[in-house]
Design a protein around this motif. Structure first.
Motif, PDB file in Angstrom:
ATOM      1  N   ALA A   1       0.830  -1.204   0.000  1.00  0.00           N
ATOM      2  CA  ALA A   1       0.000   0.000   0.000  1.00  0.00           C
ATOM      3  C   ALA A   1       0.868   1.259   0.000  1.00  0.00           C
ATOM      4  CB  ALA A   1      -0.928  -0.016   1.210  1.00  0.00           C
ATOM      5  N   GLN A   2       1.962   1.238   0.754  1.00  0.00           N
ATOM      6  CA  GLN A   2       2.835   2.410   0.799  1.00  0.00           C
ATOM      7  C   GLN A   2       3.492   2.665  -0.554  1.00  0.00           C
ATOM      8  OE1 GLN A   2       5.458   3.468   3.864  1.00  0.00           O
ATOM      9  NE2 GLN A   2       4.327   2.459   5.506  1.00  0.00           N
ATOM     10  N   VAL A   3       3.968   1.612  -1.197  1.00  0.00           N
ATOM     11  CA  VAL A   3       4.595   1.790  -2.513  1.00  0.00           C
ATOM     12  C   VAL A   3       3.570   2.308  -3.516  1.00  0.00           C
ATOM     13  CG1 VAL A   3       5.707   0.599  -4.444  1.00  0.00           C
ATOM     14  CG2 VAL A   3       6.408   0.079  -2.094  1.00  0.00           C
ATOM     15  N   ALA A   4       2.371   1.764  -3.487  1.00  0.00           N
ATOM     16  CA  ALA A   4       1.330   2.218  -4.420  1.00  0.00           C
ATOM     17  C   ALA A   4       1.001   3.689  -4.187  1.00  0.00           C
ATOM     18  CB  ALA A   4       0.076   1.353  -4.266  1.00  0.00           C
ATOM     19  N   GLU A   5       0.905   4.108  -2.926  1.00  0.00           N
ATOM     20  CA  GLU A   5       0.612   5.514  -2.646  1.00  0.00           C
ATOM     21  C   GLU A   5       1.757   6.415  -3.088  1.00  0.00           C
ATOM     22  OE1 GLU A   5      -0.351   8.465   1.151  1.00  0.00           O
ATOM     23  OE2 GLU A   5      -0.856   6.331   1.291  1.00  0.00           O
ATOM     24  N   LEU A   6       2.985   5.990  -2.865  1.00  0.00           N
ATOM     25  CA  LEU A   6       4.117   6.790  -3.324  1.00  0.00           C
ATOM     26  C   LEU A   6       4.121   6.912  -4.844  1.00  0.00           C
ATOM     27  CD1 LEU A   6       6.735   8.323  -2.753  1.00  0.00           C
ATOM     28  CD2 LEU A   6       7.937   6.123  -2.769  1.00  0.00           C
ATOM     29  N   LEU A   7       3.793   5.835  -5.532  1.00  0.00           N
ATOM     30  CA  LEU A   7       3.709   5.889  -6.999  1.00  0.00           C
ATOM     31  C   LEU A   7       2.657   6.894  -7.449  1.00  0.00           C
ATOM     32  CD1 LEU A   7       4.024   2.109  -7.914  1.00  0.00           C
ATOM     33  CD2 LEU A   7       5.676   3.919  -8.437  1.00  0.00           C
ATOM     34  N   GLU A   8       1.528   6.937  -6.746  1.00  0.00           N
ATOM     35  CA  GLU A   8       0.501   7.927  -7.082  1.00  0.00           C
ATOM     36  C   GLU A   8       1.066   9.344  -6.988  1.00  0.00           C
ATOM     37  OE1 GLU A   8      -3.743   5.954  -5.789  1.00  0.00           O
ATOM     38  OE2 GLU A   8      -2.476   6.756  -4.198  1.00  0.00           O
ATOM     39  N   ARG A   9       1.802   9.628  -5.920  1.00  0.00           N
ATOM     40  CA  ARG A   9       2.381  10.959  -5.742  1.00  0.00           C
ATOM     41  C   ARG A   9       3.384  11.291  -6.856  1.00  0.00           C
ATOM     42  NH1 ARG A   9       4.228  11.638   0.576  1.00  0.00           N
ATOM     43  NH2 ARG A   9       2.392  10.722   1.605  1.00  0.00           N
ATOM     44  N   VAL A  10       4.254  10.336  -7.131  1.00  0.00           N
ATOM     45  CA  VAL A  10       5.317  10.561  -8.115  1.00  0.00           C
ATOM     46  C   VAL A  10       4.729  10.804  -9.495  1.00  0.00           C
ATOM     47  CG1 VAL A  10       7.217   9.417  -9.323  1.00  0.00           C
ATOM     48  CG2 VAL A  10       7.079   9.308  -6.824  1.00  0.00           C
TER      49      VAL A  10
END
Length: 361
Positions: free
Chosen positions: A310-319
């Motif tokens: 979930a954290q990686v997916a959220e970071l990808l959204e930001r990037v």
């Protein structure tokens, strides 16, 4: 670009998350007919037939998001990535083209360069094996990111010279061959620092040392820096990256804060300069050796890690929302099977994207 520097020995160094040395599997023996003639061989390494869900996911993912694994030579991936089980050495030589035909695998990490530099001809062979949109993350040679005294404690053979943050050596033996061999298919050139045994004064001096090193490298490639010392995640480190167009490589590793905490500690200046690399390396409750034994042959998930997913997916959204491209590299030690980790990450990213879309009237 060569300046006559002697080629270094293969030092045998192993970081705490070094590439997966999967146990060799013998290649299949040739088949013969009744007259002793060898039957025509099928494609040496063919791709597995992808699941329809994976092909559909690949169509929906943003073009700027590329997923890949740390190396590709794992016989246990038969049925996931490869059509049949073949030996590790065959996959190392011949498997990349089949790997790159999986619709969700549009990147790969080249970890062997951490142990010894490769020639540009080796990189050129990699580039010729993959489609134009494919990208590589290449790790720089370990002596560049490991002080000589620490390198000596991690290998039976002493390094020939102290190459720590040696920009001239990096240009000759790493940057030049990588750029010449991969060309546009180079995604990120990574300087991965192992845990550094710093004294307080040395830790304070490190960001400026890093800045001088990055400044001396040729412009053009996307450089990234990965740390294993959380105490270095501060303004001076961010400034060293931002001044030189480098990016922080986010890493999922027990020694480091979660990727969202890394992002909040550093701010956007540490990763807005170009392609953002995220490496999902090791399960939070495992060390390297234990994970290798527990997860071999890396053919299925053993310890799912939904929190980091979930954290990686959220970071990808930001990037991606800020216009950056992102390159995610997963290791078998993250959950048990790197391809499976990426398949679930793609599903989670897609689920979030679809949830954000307004409902049809």
């Amino acid at each position: 670009m060569t300046r006559g520097i002697a080629a270094p020995h293969r030092c045998g160094y192993r970081a705490d998350e070094s590439p997966d040395p999967a146990r060799p599997v013998p290649d299949p023996s040739p088949q013969f007919d009744l007259f002793g003639r060898a039957s025509p061989e099928p494609e040496l390494v063919g791709p597995a037939t992808p699941k329809p869900e994976h092909a559909e996911l690949a169509e929906r993912l943003p073009a700027g998001l590329r997923l890949g694994t740390s190396s590709w030579a794992f016989p246990g991936w038969a049925g996931l990535v490869y059509a049949r089980r073949v030996g590790e050495s065959t996959l190392a030589r011949e498997g990349l083209a089949a790997y790159a035909r999986h619709p969700l695998l549009r990147a790969a990490g080249v970890d062997r360069t951490f142990y010894a530099p490769l020639a540009n001809a080796d990189f050129a062979r990699y580039a010729q094996s993959v489609p134009p949109e494919f990208r590589f993350l290449v790790k720089a040679h370990a002596p560049i990111t490991t002080p000589a005294d620490q390198l000596r404690t991690r290998t039976a053979v002493a390094p020939e010279a102290d190459r720590f943050l040696d920009a001239a050596y990096a240009v000759d033996r790493v940057v030049g061959p990588v750029v010449e061999g991969l060309g546009a298919k180079l995604g990120v050139l990574l300087f991965q620092f192992p845990p550094l045994a710093f004294k307080a004064r040395e830790a304070q001096a490190f960001p400026e040392q890093l800045a001088r090193f990055l400044e001396a490298l040729p412009r053009g490639p996307q450089y990234a820096v990965e740390l294993r010392n959380r105490e270095l995640l501060g303004p001076a480190y961010v400034d060293a990256l931002a001044r030189n167009g480098a990016t922080h490589c986010f890493n999922v590793h027990p020694r480091m804060p979660g990727v969202l905490e890394q992002a909040n500690l550093l701010g956007e200046s540490a990763w807005l300069s170009g392609t953002v690399a995220i490496r999902w390396m090791l399960h939070p409750q495992q060390d390297y050796e234990a994970a290798r034994e527990r997860y071999f042959p890396f053919d299925r998930l053993i310890d799912p890690d939904p929190q980091n997913r979930a954290q990686v997916a959220e970071l990808l959204e930001r990037v991606l929302a800020r216009g950056n491209e992102a390159l995610v590299i997963a290791n078998n030690k993250s959950e048990g099977s790197a391809p499976q980790t990426l398949f679930l990450l793609a599903r989670e990213f897609d689920r979030r994207a679809r949830a954000r879309r307004p409902a049809a009237p």
